[in-house]
Write an enzyme that holds these catalytic residues in place. Structure first.
Site, PDB file in Angstrom:
ATOM      1  N   ARG A   1      41.988 -17.479 -77.663  1.00  0.00           N
ATOM      2  CA  ARG A   1      42.384 -18.226 -76.455  1.00  0.00           C
ATOM      3  C   ARG A   1      43.889 -18.488 -76.395  1.00  0.00           C
ATOM      4  O   ARG A   1      44.411 -18.881 -75.354  1.00  0.00           O
ATOM      5  CB  ARG A   1      41.650 -19.572 -76.403  1.00  0.00           C
TER       6      ARG A   1
ATOM      7  N   CYS B   1      61.330 -58.185 -81.534  1.00  0.00           N
ATOM      8  CA  CYS B   1      60.315 -57.500 -82.348  1.00  0.00           C
ATOM      9  C   CYS B   1      59.635 -58.475 -83.299  1.00  0.00           C
ATOM     10  O   CYS B   1      60.297 -59.199 -84.042  1.00  0.00           O
ATOM     11  CB  CYS B   1      60.973 -56.376 -83.151  1.00  0.00           C
TER      12      CYS B   1
ATOM     13  N   CYS C   1      60.556 -57.558 -87.200  1.00  0.00           N
ATOM     14  CA  CYS C   1      61.912 -57.601 -87.753  1.00  0.00           C
ATOM     15  C   CYS C   1      62.095 -58.853 -88.626  1.00  0.00           C
ATOM     16  O   CYS C   1      61.479 -59.897 -88.376  1.00  0.00           O
ATOM     17  CB  CYS C   1      62.947 -57.598 -86.616  1.00  0.00           C
TER      18      CYS C   1
ATOM     19  N   SER D   1      51.537 -50.361 -81.223  1.00  0.00           N
ATOM     20  CA  SER D   1      52.063 -51.387 -80.323  1.00  0.00           C
ATOM     21  C   SER D   1      53.546 -51.673 -80.524  1.00  0.00           C
ATOM     22  O   SER D   1      54.148 -52.367 -79.714  1.00  0.00           O
ATOM     23  CB  SER D   1      51.268 -52.679 -80.522  1.00  0.00           C
TER      24      SER D   1
ATOM     25  N   HIS E   1      58.675 -50.523 -84.714  1.00  0.00           N
ATOM     26  CA  HIS E   1      59.183 -50.926 -86.038  1.00  0.00           C
ATOM     27  C   HIS E   1      58.335 -50.224 -87.109  1.00  0.00           C
ATOM     28  O   HIS E   1      57.106 -50.245 -87.039  1.00  0.00           O
ATOM     29  CB  HIS E   1      59.094 -52.452 -86.200  1.00  0.00           C
TER      30      HIS E   1
ATOM     31  N   HIS F   1      55.917 -49.420 -89.650  1.00  0.00           N
ATOM     32  CA  HIS F   1      54.885 -50.234 -90.294  1.00  0.00           C
ATOM     33  C   HIS F   1      53.558 -49.498 -90.359  1.00  0.00           C
ATOM     34  O   HIS F   1      53.330 -48.533 -89.643  1.00  0.00           O
ATOM     35  CB  HIS F   1      54.695 -51.548 -89.527  1.00  0.00           C
TER      36      HIS F   1
HETATM   37  P1  H2U Z   1      49.692 -51.229 -84.435  1.00  0.00           P
HETATM   38  O1  H2U Z   1      50.776 -50.613 -85.166  1.00  0.00           O
HETATM   39  O2  H2U Z   1      48.431 -50.415 -84.536  1.00  0.00           O
HETATM   40  O3  H2U Z   1      50.023 -51.554 -83.021  1.00  0.00           O
HETATM   41  O4  H2U Z   1      49.367 -52.622 -85.168  1.00  0.00           O
HETATM   42  C1  H2U Z   1      50.271 -53.682 -85.296  1.00  0.00           C
HETATM   43  C2  H2U Z   1      49.451 -54.854 -85.813  1.00  0.00           C
HETATM   44  O5  H2U Z   1      50.253 -56.011 -85.883  1.00  0.00           O
HETATM   45  C3  H2U Z   1      48.270 -55.186 -84.922  1.00  0.00           C
HETATM   46  O6  H2U Z   1      47.076 -54.981 -85.647  1.00  0.00           O
HETATM   47  C4  H2U Z   1      49.468 -57.145 -85.612  1.00  0.00           C
HETATM   48  C5  H2U Z   1      48.473 -56.663 -84.570  1.00  0.00           C
HETATM   49  O7  H2U Z   1      47.272 -57.366 -84.661  1.00  0.00           O
HETATM   50  N1  H2U Z   1      50.315 -58.263 -85.182  1.00  0.00           N
HETATM   51  C6  H2U Z   1      50.382 -59.413 -85.968  1.00  0.00           C
HETATM   52  O8  H2U Z   1      49.697 -59.496 -86.979  1.00  0.00           O
HETATM   53  N2  H2U Z   1      51.230 -60.423 -85.590  1.00  0.00           N
HETATM   54  C7  H2U Z   1      51.992 -60.421 -84.458  1.00  0.00           C
HETATM   55  O9  H2U Z   1      52.735 -61.347 -84.218  1.00  0.00           O
HETATM   56  C8  H2U Z   1      51.875 -59.289 -83.521  1.00  0.00           C
HETATM   57  C9  H2U Z   1      51.054 -58.119 -83.961  1.00  0.00           C
END
Ligand code: H2U
Length: 337
Positions: A26, A50, A53, A160, A163, A165
Site C-alpha cells: 500500500r 507552568c 517549573c 497537558s 515542561h 516530565h
Molecule cells: P500529562 O503530562 O499527561 O498531561 O500529566 C501531567 C500530570 O500532572 C497530570 O496527571 C498532574 C495532572 O494530574 N498535575 C498535578 O499533579 N498538579 C498540578 O498542579 C497540575 C497537573
C-alpha cells in the site's frame, strides 16, 4: 516464500500474543492528504504560568521547591489512591474490584524549554536514578504489585504541559499487558531456561535490519511486530528484570541510548517528536520473576511528517492493528537520520 516488502501478511508479537496486519504494497498508493509544516516551538527556560517549573504553585496550593535536577511529587489529581477500599464487588454478571495505588509526576529538568533529547546524558542519568529509586520504593510497598513508569510527550498525545516530565502509576493489580507478557516469558523460561527477549535480541542482532542504535549495554530496535509506524523498543543486553537491577554503568548507558533514540526521532520529521514511552518490567508482587526481561517501548503517533498522524480506526478498532510502512523501512530511516 513470503516477501516482507510486498506481500500482505500478519506478524506475531511474541511478548503479548497479538498480531499486526502489515500491508507493505500500500506504500505505492498516491498520497493526497495535507502535509503542513510544523510550527517551531520556542519556549522560555522558565514559565511563570507552568505548574511544573521550580518555585511555582501547583493545583491545591502546593508550591514546587527550587529544584536543580529532578523533582517528584504525588499527582494532585491522582487516578489511584492508597487508602481507597479494596475487595471484590459482584452482582450477577457485574464485577468490580476496589483498586489501591499511588500516582506520581516526575519532572526531568527545571528547564521548561528542554525535552529528553535536548538534555545532557548526565542530566538524563539523574532521571534514570530517580526512576530506579521510585521503582524500588513503590514496589516495596505491601499493596503495590505493579509500577508503571511512562512519559506522554507532545500535545498530540494529550500531554497537558510541555515542561519535561513523566508519570508513575503504581497499583495493587497487575495490568493486562504485563500479565500477557509475564505469561509468554514464563512459558519460554520454563521450557528452555532462557530469556525470551534475550533470544529475540540475539536474532535481531544477527539480522541487523531492524536495529536503530546501540551501545555497550542497550540496543534500540523496531520490533518485528511493531504496530505504530516508528515504534521502537530499548532492550538491555544483560538479562535484567527491572530498572532496580541496573548498575551504574548500565544507568549511564541507558541514559545515553535514550538520548540517541529520541534525538533520532526529533530529526526524522524535523520536529519535537511526540510519543508515549513506557517501561515494561517485572511486577513487584513478591515473586522472583526470573523470566522477566526489562524493556522500554516507544509508541509515536506520527506517520509521514510532523503533522500527519496515524489513526487507530476502522479495521483496527474492530479487528487488529494494521500498518503499511514495514518495521524494516522504519528502522532504516531511523538509522540513517
Ligand atoms: P500529562 O503530562 O499527561 O498531561 O500529566 C501531567 C500530570 O500532572 C497530570 O496527571 C498532574 C495532572 O494530574 N498535575 C498535578 O499533579 N498538579 C498540578 O498542579 C497540575 C497537573
Amino acid at each position: 516464500m513470503l516477501d516482507f516488502s510486498d506481500d500482505p501478511h500478519r506478524r506475531y508479537n511474541i511478548l503479548n500474543g497479538e498480531w499486526v496486519l502489515v500491508s507493505p504494497h500500500r506504500n505505492k498508493r498516491p498520497w493526497q492528504g495535507k502535509v503542513e509544516s510544523a510550527t517551531a516551538d520556542a519556549r522560555p527556560s522558565y514559565d511563570p504560568a507552568c505548574y511544573l517549573c521550580p518555585g511555582n504553585m501547583r493545583a491545591g496550593g502546593h508550591r514546587n521547591p527550587q529544584y536543580r535536577d529532578t523533582f517528584v511529587f504525588t499527582n494532585d489529581f491522582a487516578a489511584l489512591k492508597p487508602d481507597s477500599s479494596a475487595g471484590l464487588s459482584e452482582n450477577g454478571l457485574l464485577k468490580a474490584r476496589g483498586e489501591r495505588g499511588l500516582c506520581k509526576v516526575v519532572c526531568f529538568s527545571p528547564d521548561h524549554a528542554l525535552t529528553l533529547p535536548d538534555m545532557e546524558v548526565e542530566a538524563i542519568e539523574k532521571v534514570v536514578d530517580l526512576w530506579q529509586h521510585e521503582y524500588r520504593e513503590l514496589g516495596a510497598l505491601e499493596f503495590i504489585n505493579h509500577v508503571q513508569i511512562f512519559e506522554n510527550k507532545g500535545a498530540i498525545m494529550g500531554c497537558s504541559n510541555p515542561h519535561p516530565h513523566g508519570q508513575i502509576w503504581a497499583q495493587d493489580s497487575v495490568p493486562l499487558e504485563t500479565v500477557k507478557k509475564t505469561e509468554r516469558q514464563l512459558k519460554y523460561w520454563q521450557a528452555r531456561g532462557r530469556s525470551l527477549l534475550l533470544d529475540y535480541l540475539q536474532q535481531e542482532l544477527e539480522a541487523g535490519e531492524r536495529l536503530v542504535c546501540d551501545n555497550a549495554h542497550f540496543v534500540a530496535l523496531v520490533p518485528f511486530w511493531a504496530v505504530w509506524p516508528y515504534e521502537t523498543m530499548i532492550i538491555p543486553r544483560r538479562h535484567i528484570g527491572h530498572i532496580g537491577m541496573m548498575g551504574p554503568e548500565e544507568k549511564k548507558a541507558f541514559a545515553a541510548v535514550l538520548k540517541d533514540l529520541t534525538q533520532r526521532y526529533d530529526r526524522l520529521f524535523d520536529t519535537s517528536f511526540p510519543y508515549s514511552a513506557g517501561m515494561h518490567q517485572s511486577p513487584t508482587d513478591g515473586q522472583a520473576h526470573e523470566e522477566w526481561h526489562f524493556h522500554m517501548a516507544f509508541y509515536p503517533p506520527l506517520l509521514r511528517s510532523a503533522t500527519v498522524k496515524k489513526f487507530m480506526v476502522g479495521y483496527e478498532m474492530f479487528a487488529d492493528p494494521q500498518r503499511d510502512i514495514t518495521a524494516e523501512t522504519a528502522a532504516e530511516q531511523l538509522r540513517n537520520v
